[in-house]
Design an enzyme around this catalytic site. Sequence first.
Site, mmCIF file in Angstrom:
data_model
loop_
_atom_site.group_PDB
_atom_site.id
_atom_site.type_symbol
_atom_site.label_atom_id
_atom_site.label_comp_id
_atom_site.label_asym_id
_atom_site.label_seq_id
_atom_site.Cartn_x
_atom_site.Cartn_y
_atom_site.Cartn_z
ATOM 1 N N GLU A 186 0.838 -1.198 0.000
ATOM 2 C CA GLU A 186 0.000 0.000 0.000
ATOM 3 C C GLU A 186 0.881 1.259 0.000
ATOM 4 O O GLU A 186 0.790 2.099 0.885
ATOM 5 C CB GLU A 186 -0.928 -0.032 1.222
ATOM 6 C CG GLU A 186 -1.812 -1.275 1.191
ATOM 7 C CD GLU A 186 -2.580 -1.547 2.492
ATOM 8 O OE1 GLU A 186 -2.677 -0.631 3.304
ATOM 9 O OE2 GLU A 186 -3.071 -2.663 2.655
ATOM 10 N N GLU A 253 -6.274 -7.730 -1.978
ATOM 11 C CA GLU A 253 -7.118 -7.511 -0.793
ATOM 12 C C GLU A 253 -8.532 -7.185 -1.226
ATOM 13 O O GLU A 253 -8.826 -6.072 -1.646
ATOM 14 C CB GLU A 253 -6.580 -6.384 0.098
ATOM 15 C CG GLU A 253 -5.427 -6.824 0.962
ATOM 16 C CD GLU A 253 -5.046 -5.792 2.025
ATOM 17 O OE1 GLU A 253 -5.847 -4.865 2.288
ATOM 18 O OE2 GLU A 253 -3.950 -5.929 2.586
#
Length: 736
Positions: A186, A253
């Site tokens: 991320e 995810e």
Amino acid sequence: MDTIANSVSKLLTLFLTVLFVGSELTHCNVTYDRKSLLINGQRRILISGSIHYPRSTPEMWEDLIWKAKHGGLDVIDTYVFWDVHEPSPGNYDFEGRYDLVRFIKTVQKVGLYANLRIGPYVCAEWNFGGIPVWLKYVPGVSFRTDNEPFKAAMQGFTQKIVQMMKSEKLFQSQGGPIILSQIENEYGPESRGAAGRAYVNWAASMAVGLGTGVPWVMCKENDAPDPVINSCNGFYCDDFSPNKPYKPSMWTETWSGWFTEFGGPIHQRPVEDLSFAVARFIQKGGSYVNYYMYHGGTNFGRSAGGPFITTSYDYDAPIDEYGLIRQPKYSHLKELHKAIKRCEHALVSLDPTVLSLGTLLQAHVFSSGTGTCAAFLANYNAQSAATVTFNNRHYDLPPWSISILPDCKIDVFNTAKVRVQPSQVKMLPVKPKLFSWESYDEDLSSLAESSRITAPGLLEQLNVTRDTSDYLWYITSVDISSSESFLRGGQKPSINVQSAGHAVHVFVNGQFSGSAFGTREQRSCTYNGPVDLRAGANKIALLSVTVGLQNVGRHYETWEAGITGPVLLHGLDQGQKDLTWNKWSYKVGLRGEAMNLVSPNGVSSVDWVQESQATQSRSQLKWYKAYFDAPGGKEPLALDLESMGKGQVWINGQSIGRYWMAYAKGDCNSCTYSGTFRPVKCQLGCGQPTQRWYHVPRSWLKPTKNLIVVFEELGGNPWKISLVKRVAHTPAVHGQ
Ligand SMILES: *[C@@H]1O[C@H](CO)[C@@H](O)[C@H](O)[C@H]1NC(C)=O
Ligand SMILES: *[C@@H]1O[C@H](CO)[C@@H](O)[C@H](O)[C@H]1NC(C)=O
């Protein structure tokens, strides 16, 4: 001669072929192309689920992974949690819940693949995002950028983990279950300038240089450097495309729910919407989906990130915090996975043709024209159902839904048609119902005297505690003249304390004055309240409490905690008195922590007082202990702590986590599955304590004489604590 030589050479060729083919099968690198990962040279549609090993116990792992397999998963995904593995530089811990090798071998034993997400930054609602706090104090360090001290430490840990996996032969290229690894997490270098880009390039080539024989991925990364695969995260993955035409489309995810914070409601994600999101991604050519989380589990000890992330990390996942199947989520997804797998051949070998079937209605057709054909029929309209015509047949599509036709004829699955009943879950009391408590008052008498740190002014909390405890005392003294008019019946003075968070309890001359708490949005907090001062010296003691360290945000490692000041007394004859630059003494942790009262070995180092329900005193900071026998049966156990305030609980020396009966604010009204999901859409538990029940793993209990120790900060009543078992009536799992 000739014939013999010929036969020998033929035999040799055969032998070598067998050897070669054999090694090809067991020692095959995982690769990828534009369609998918290739395992043993085969393109695959892979369904994965996150299960984080420290969030359950080794005794639970196999059952969780079997349930994942029965739910139609191919892959188990886990982050690797650096902070627990390297608690101080060069000292490693891979025992118990941190036994990563055992976890991966359990995945292998059950017959699934693994995705090892090393990070080492993980976010994950985990303390400090999984980076050890000591790294913040390495001279010159700056996290997650082109910074030599950070890169050296991060590389050291990554190499250590890869080496460990290699020596256990756990990569697929060695015959093990790991088919994929992650580096960084991320990140988004596009917004982090040249240093960010340089760091990501470095991280990618460092990882690839480790030669694992399996691909690397970067999650939530639009522009991963070759050969690393970029992938997306979120509630949906629709706008995402691989940054290079030769990379597959992966969703590492897929958020199955959302985390909870103390003081907030529980978030749920309807399975109709979750399965819709997955089907929409697959029909676009996506080949890898990972549920984050498939089993969320528990933030034991002080592992919750924050601030204010709850101890429960249930996440509304298909397997609940306690390891029980959550219906209808589990079985509806299982049916989805079956339907997708029936299309696998078409999905990996063909590209979809997109047909409009009307306004907000589409078909994605994977057809070879000569037999192989699979279709996804979608209704994106969040309000109305539709009947569509496809290949001369009619299909009913509820609002916001997708039907899957593995043969382009029969719709075997629709994302909004849920055929499973919800689980009925109860928390039932077990015997012995109540505990027989003894208590010990946290000793505030000699705080300043026992302090070894003094400074003019206020120190940042983490710099003093290095996160060895949630607690830091700030102690100072203030002289009050006997001529002050409040001493002769005027209005009491008040104290004003500014804190960067996360919570503060104020004591004056050993007496509790009050508390202030921050929130996740507004990290700081201010205490303002009247104080009882007397003529002469007065002792001011501020207990500053962290509730999980920041796990996300640009350079979150620089965010402060603790009393920042100013600290002001108001209402004196001179007006206001500023204590900020007083001489302050510091004391890390609680007395009871220093004496290790929580463990069976340390518990007798103080004189405990027999308590009775009638005589309990109301002192603020209090330790309680009791013994209990393990209840029979196999159901998961929990403590009901509704009568308590805030603190921590240990069973036989192991922390079951922080508790806090903060009441959930929020809007818990309607929840509809259709339309774009956001966590505020479907909330539960408003007006109730955010987390009332706390998981007690069965494997932490002995048959008899289990020690429970509670530290309570807010004068809660332990006499109503009870042990409960979680009983779920789950309707029969379809197809098992
Ligand atoms: C498998 O991967 C390793 C490590 O990346 C590499 O050295 C090796 O050449 C690869 N083997 C094949 C057959 O591609
Ligand atoms: C930590 O405290 C020391 C000593 O007071 C100080 O020199 C240092 O700058 C502080 N470091 C950080 C990161 O706050």
